[in-house]
Design a protein around this motif. Structure first.
Motif, PDB file in Angstrom:
ATOM      1  N   ASN A 295      -5.020   7.844  -0.918  1.00 43.81           N
ATOM      2  CA  ASN A 295      -4.593   6.746  -0.056  1.00 43.81           C
ATOM      3  C   ASN A 295      -4.571   7.228   1.385  1.00 43.81           C
TER       4      ASN A 295
ATOM      5  N   LEU B 267      -7.587  -2.515  -0.145  1.00 35.76           N
ATOM      6  CA  LEU B 267      -7.853  -2.261   1.269  1.00 35.76           C
ATOM      7  C   LEU B 267      -7.153  -3.356   2.069  1.00 35.76           C
ATOM      8  N   GLU B 268      -6.402  -2.985   3.113  1.00 38.61           N
ATOM      9  CA  GLU B 268      -5.573  -3.945   3.827  1.00 38.61           C
ATOM     10  C   GLU B 268      -5.571  -3.642   5.321  1.00 38.61           C
TER      11      GLU B 268
ATOM     12  N   TYR C 183      -6.655  -8.661   3.183  1.00 35.69           N
ATOM     13  CA  TYR C 183      -6.705  -7.667   2.128  1.00 35.69           C
ATOM     14  C   TYR C 183      -7.813  -7.988   1.119  1.00 35.69           C
TER      15      TYR C 183
ATOM     16  N   ARG D   6      -8.223  -0.866  -6.727  1.00 38.96           N
ATOM     17  CA  ARG D   6      -8.422  -0.348  -5.365  1.00 38.96           C
ATOM     18  C   ARG D   6      -8.061  -1.441  -4.369  1.00 38.96           C
TER      19      ARG D   6
ATOM     20  N   TYR E 146      -5.459   1.998   2.749  1.00 35.21           N
ATOM     21  CA  TYR E 146      -6.256   2.027   1.528  1.00 35.21           C
ATOM     22  C   TYR E 146      -5.447   2.762   0.469  1.00 35.21           C
TER      23      TYR E 146
ATOM     24  N   SER F 206       0.859  -1.198   0.000  1.00 38.24           N
ATOM     25  CA  SER F 206       0.000   0.000   0.000  1.00 38.24           C
ATOM     26  C   SER F 206       0.887   1.236   0.000  1.00 38.24           C
TER      27      SER F 206
ATOM     28  N   SER G 279      -8.877  -6.512  -2.989  1.00 34.96           N
ATOM     29  CA  SER G 279      -8.577  -5.625  -4.112  1.00 34.96           C
ATOM     30  C   SER G 279      -9.542  -5.901  -5.260  1.00 34.96           C
TER      31      SER G 279
END
Length: 813
Positions: A538, A594-595, A613, A592, A555, A220, A615
């Motif tokens: 981000n 998200l983690e 995560y 996109r 993100y 990220s 994506s």
């Protein structure tokens, strides 16, 4: 005209802000004092050359950073202040912290400054000044694999090193993936190198494993990084810069590969010169079988059986020369030139049995493919630190020139041995690239815990390609010959804020603006031009829970722009029954991510990193294969629609006993491809595991046992079977630990690795069997010569022992 103004306005505004802030950030006090002293070792009272001395005001503002000379002495002229404090750092020694020192007069003589060596007791043996870092470390937005701490990296190439890094896999054919995604932005020492973007697989083979110090895996990235690379960013750190006259030599030889690396360094006053040369050679042998059935309207119309023996010999090398000049204690200017050259000729011998519409054909085919490239790169880098701690400016200019040539010659023979058909397809390409960027960091608080980062970047790329086809039927096939000219301009600007609160919270919001203009002219298809704008947000939220736990939420959005290889309409028909071609009308894809990550740091260098995560992307670029009515397959990249992946990974380092370090990782993810336009979908759940054991033995011996396993991966139209490898290495140090010999073997108990490949579509179904001859044995020699140790300049921000508290020394006169 208004569009042009809009295209330039955002990065231009940021550039003005950078210059303004840099100009007005300095103070106008011209009164100076002289600070001097000598740094010595506590154990033997010998002077320590090339130590790093940082002088600060009582409130923490930076005054100067200097290095001690060969006699351990240092002198610095700084602005006049009533009180100072200093820190002295040297690899293998505890940091020295002076406390507050009153300043009286114009000269402050600190006398002899004593540093204490770090030491670790292991089964009655005392190892002093160990330079090895933990194999895995974690920071706010990255996981670091310290490759230099793993003795098995004395042989092989960079791809072998990346195979052992967290969240990375290398397939049987050498393709690099991060969390199952091959679209990765790869940097060298924090700087983009176009050689990695042009041909990552071959470029990694040119870098010897012994020259890789560490690998930073950034899933990220912050707004400071380019938005290119859907999966994330990998930063490969090569050999550390050395102070003084010194160097390193690494040589390895084996049945499949040979590598060499020589690095030389010389310091003359404020000037530091470095020269590095690399060579790598690798032999790849494989045997493949393909059984394919073609269909039309649900009924079988043809079949193909193909058997191939292939041999590829990769050879390449690079050379670089860099010079760094320290203008003063706060400013450095660095310039460098590097040259890369690689070739990968490939020979294939086919047997084909082909049936289409009741017509049978059987023949043999010999195909010779040649590939080569040359790459030149020039870099200028200006770095300025200000008197305020954490405030700095960096300006970089980069120019690269490359040329590549690929060609195939294929000959078909009847079963009686007579030549029936011959074809050649040369393709020549060139690329020129300009890159300018400026990055500025400004502390918004005296503590330095609140900072703002600003930056701007311009990149201009011009590529050309000329291709043609000549065969025994047509001297030049006009339908498959032509040229392409491609131009890409990217203007970018970013801003990122970093807040650290008193209750262990960290917030890092950021946004990046990128505006891209693309123009392409073709001889065989209509020209086109596009301009598109991306705002890429981000954020990072991190919270420390005591001394051992930390939670992070990330993100980010990432972009994949089609490169020249994706766009080039050149037709590769080295195998006339399986043809590949580029697609000039590809659109960029947006991903996109998200983690959520948890980091546990325990005793005895124990680290455990776990992540969840998700994506998803739009306009995903994937290769699509179709089989036409004549039974010939055509493959080219297209925008299929979207793909999603959800997964988790776990990586850890621990010591079951003092002299045994275990580095293990596991990942599981579910991947789904979907294309409504093409009426194609595919999905599957996959996992990968890695295990790396390092044992420190008596008599300066070390042993490494490692392996990796994955149950395969999917593509839009198929699936590959499991992939695994295992390695053993034993190393012996000598010459006062400045030299070592390492013996390593890969997959010693199997002659070949077998991989099954399945593919399907409404027009065909195929099953392939690949056998790779990858059993190898290598012996390596490493030697560090010269009297001085590595410089701490631009070194990893992590200490050698992450859990160790700094020892505060007392000032000794």
């Amino acid at each position: 005209m208004s569009k042009v103004k809009l295209f330039l306005s955002y990065p231009l505004m940021l550039g003005i802000m950078l210059i303004s802030m840099a100009t007005f950030a300095q103070t106008g006090n011209n009164s100076q004092i002289t600070v001097k002293g000598i740094v010595v070792s506590k154990s033997d009272n010998l002077t320590l050359p090339a130590t790093t001395i940082i002088l600060r005001t009582e409130t923490g503002d930076l005054l100067a950073t200097v290095a001690s000379g060969n006699d351990g002495a240092f002198t610095a002229k700084v602005k006049s202040v009533p009180k100072i404090k200093l820190q002295i750092s040297y690899i293998g020694y505890h940091d020295y912290h002076s406390g507050i020192i009153p300043v009286e007069g114009e000269i402050l003589d600190l006398g002899r400054m004593v540093l204490e060596e770090k030491s670790t007791t292991m089964q009655g043996i005392t190892i002093v000044g160990s330079l090895k870092k933990p194999i895995i470390q974690s920071s706010k937005d990255k996981i670091i694999y310290n490759a230099a701490s793993d003795i098995s990296n004395k042989s092989g190439n960079a791809a072998d090193v990346l195979r052992k890094a967290p969240m990375l896999t290398v397939t049987a054919n050498g393709e690099l993936k991060m969390r199952g995604n091959s679209n990765i932005k790869v940097l060298i020492n924090g700087v983009e190198s176009k050689i990695m973007a042009k041909n990552l697989k071959e470029a990694l083979k040119i870098i010897p494993a012994s020259s890789v110090v560490s690998v930073e895996v950034i899933t990220s990235p912050s707004a400071k990084y380019q938005a290119e690379g859907a999966a994330g960013v990998i930063n490969i750190i090569t050999k550390k810069k050395l102070k003084g006259t010194s160097g390193t030599l690494d040589l390895s030889a084996g049945n499949l590969e040979q590598t060499g690396n020589l690095a030389l360094n010389m310091t003359v006053g404020k000037l530091n010169l470095s020269a590095v040369g690399n060579y790598s050679g690798e032999r790849e042998k494989s045997m493949t079988e393909l059984q394919r059935f073609s269909y039309m309207d649900g009924r079988q119309t043809g079949s193909l059986f193909q058997k191939n023996n292939g041999l590829m010999i990769n050879r390449g090398g690079s050379a670089s020369l860099s010079a760094q000049y320290q203008i003063d204690s706060l400013q450095t200017l660095e310039g460098g030139f590097s040259y890369w050259k690689g070739v990968w000729p490939q020979k294939n011998s086919f047997y084909n049995r082909y049936n289409n519409g009741g017509v049978n054909d059987e023949y043999r085919q010999i195909s010779d493919q040649s590939g080569q490239f040359t790459y030149k790169e020039m870099v200028m880098n200006y770095h300025k630190k200000f008197t305020r701690e954490g405030q700095e400016l960096q300006v970089l200019a980069q120019r690269s020139l490359s040329s590549d040539f690929s060609d195939y010659l294929t000959k078909q023979y009847k079963t009686d041995g007579t030549l029936s058909f011959e074809e050649r397809g040369p393709n020549k390409g060139t690329e020129k690239d300009w890159n300018f960027q400026a990055d500025y960091t400004h502390p918004l608080s005296k503590s330095g815990k609140t900072t703002m980062e600003l930056g701007t970047r311009y990149q201009g790329t011009t590529s050309t390609s000329v291709y043609e086809v000549n065969n025994s039927r047509l001297q030049a096939d006009p339908t498959r010959s032509g040229s392409m000219s491609y131009r890409q301009r990217v203007l970018a600007g970013y801003m990122s804020l970093n807040f650290e609160t008193g209750n262990e919270w960290t917030f890092r919001p950021g946004i990046r603006f990128e505006r891209t203009g693309i123009n392409a002219d073709f001889q065989s298809v209509p020209s086109f031009g596009r301009t598109f704008t991306n705002w890429v947000p981000n954020f990072l939220i991190a919270k420390k829970l005591g001394e051992k736990h930390e939670l992070k939420l990330n993100y980010t959005e990432r972009i994949r722009r089609p490169n020249i290889f994706d766009l080039n309409p050149y037709i590769n028909a080295s195998d006339p029954l399986n043809i590949t071609q580029g697609n000039a009308y590809l659109k960029p894809e947006l991903t996109r991510n998200l983690e959520l990550t948890h980091v546990f740091t325990g005793e005895k260098e124990t680290t455990l990193i776990s992540s969840l995560y998700y994506s998803a992307n739009k306009n995903a670029i994937e290769t699509v294969t179709t089989v036409k009515a004549n039974g010939i397959s055509y493959s080219n990249p297209v925008n299929i629609g979207q793909n999603t992946r959800i997964g988790m990974n776990l990586n850890g380092v621990f010591k079951p006993i003092n002299n045994w370090t275990v580095n293990a990782g596991a990942e599981i993810f579910h991947l789904r491809f979907s294309s409504k336009a093409l009426n194609i979908s595919n999905q599957g759940t996959f996992f990968n595991t890695t295990l790396n054991n390092t044992l420190t033995l008596p008599h300066d011996l070390s042993l490494s046992i490692s392996g990796d396993y994955g149950n395969g991966f999917i593509t839009l139209q198929g699936k590959n079977s499991a992939n695994y490898s295992y390695r053993f290495a034993i190393s012996k140090q000598f010459w006062n630990k400045k030299a070592s010999i390492t013996f390593a073997t890969v997959n010693p108990f199997q002659k070949t690795f077998k991989e099954n490949v399945y593919a399907f579509a409404p027009t065909f179904q195929s099953t392939g069997i690949n056998r790779f001859y990858n059993r190898s044995a290598t012996i390596s020699f490493s030697w560090q010569f010269g009297g001085l140790k590595p410089s701490r300049e631009k070194e990893s921000r992590f200490p050698d022992e992450p859990n160790a508290k700094p020892v505060r020394g007392k000032r000794i006169r």
